[in-house]
Design a protein around this motif. Structure first.
Motif: not given
Length: 284
Positions: A60-86
């Motif tokens: 499922e993750g591979l299919a989403q990546l191949l569609s162009g969906r950002p990895i951050q939307h698949i995992t539901g999180k991103s890092w900013f200034y040392g913080m893990e954010l939704i």
């Protein structure tokens, strides 16, 4: 399929979309999201077969990546200034350039002051939350027009134990300043990409990130800078500062607009890549 072969196959599959280093980083992020194992643990267990549940998540993750969906939307999180954010498709994925904007604000106020600060177009809340964590005594406000963005931002603030006053408000509304206190600092990473540039942008940006946070009319690229400058003149105290992230092609134009609005000490600053990316102005 083993952990090692899954990682290798995933990296190769997304290489047409990303360069080698970024493809490997994305593959690591997805594999950690699926397995719950860090890089070292995945090396130790590299010959472990993926259980059916993990393999299903992998496909499922591979299919989403191949569609162009950002990895951050698949995992539901991103890092900013040392913080893990939704994050989700309701907000922009925080960028390193915006970390530089936060750093500039912090460096200008090194004594951890009890400031009153507003972030306009807060999205995930990354800017005000980062500032609140460094300035616990500051009274920090954040504004966005999107209910979905404000929901994400509030969750992030709670997760980071960084209380921020979030308000739903359209900065283009002439009455946008009404609920706000007098302020010492205003920060904003507003929409600044002309519509004509949309076609040339990566799929993962133009299809999966919120257009209202990205694009401005081709005939008025300074729309938000002009309006936020007007709000700053209404609410900033004398000597208060306004900070913007900007389009690299419009640095001089933003600077000229702020000078026209009678701001002083208007400074254009380059980012780590040598591009005009930030502007600071002071209310007289």
């Amino acid at each position: 399929m083993t952990i090692q072969s899954a990682f290798a196959d995933l990296t190769n599959a997304i290489r047409p979309l990303y360069d080698a280093r970024e493809a490997a980083n994305i593959a690591h992020l997805l594999m950690e999201h699926i397995t719950g194992l860090g890089k070292l643990d995945r090396i130790v267990h590299k010959d472990m077969d993926l259980p059916p549940r993990w393999e299903s998540q992998y496909q499922e993750g591979l299919a989403q990546l191949l569609s162009g969906r950002p990895i951050q939307h698949i995992t539901g999180k991103s890092w900013f200034y040392g913080m893990e954010l939704i994050v989700s498709d309701q907000v922009l994925i925080p960028r390193p350039e915006t970390e530089e904007l936060v750093e500039w604000v912090l460096l200008d106020h090194p004594s951890h002051p009890a400031l009153r600060l507003l972030d306009i177009g807060t999205g995930s809340g990354c800017i005000p939350i980062a500032l609140k964590k460094h300035w616990p005594s500051a009274d920090i406000w954040a504004m966005d027009v999107s209910p979905g963005a404000l929901e994400i931002a509030a969750r992030n603030a709670q997760m980071q134990h960084a209380p921020v006053n979030f308000i739903r408000q359209d900065v283009l509304d002439p009455q946008a300043a009404a609920p706000l206190p007098a302020l010492n600092v205003i920060v904003s990473n507003p929409p600044y990409i002309p519509q004509k540039e949309k076609a040339g942008m990566d799929t993962n940006v133009q299809q999966f990130e919120p257009a209202t946070a990205l694009f401005v009319p081709d005939n008025d690229p300074l729309l938000f800078y002009r309006r936020i400058g007007q709000l700053a003149q209404e609410r900033l105290e004398p000597g208060g500062r306004l900070y913007f992230e900007i389009h690299e092609d419009y640095g001089e134009a933003v600077k000229a607009e702020l000078l026209h609005q009678k701001f002083t000490d208007v400074i254009l600053k380059k980012d780590m890549f040598g591009k005009d990316r930030m502007v600071r102005a002071t209310k007289a």
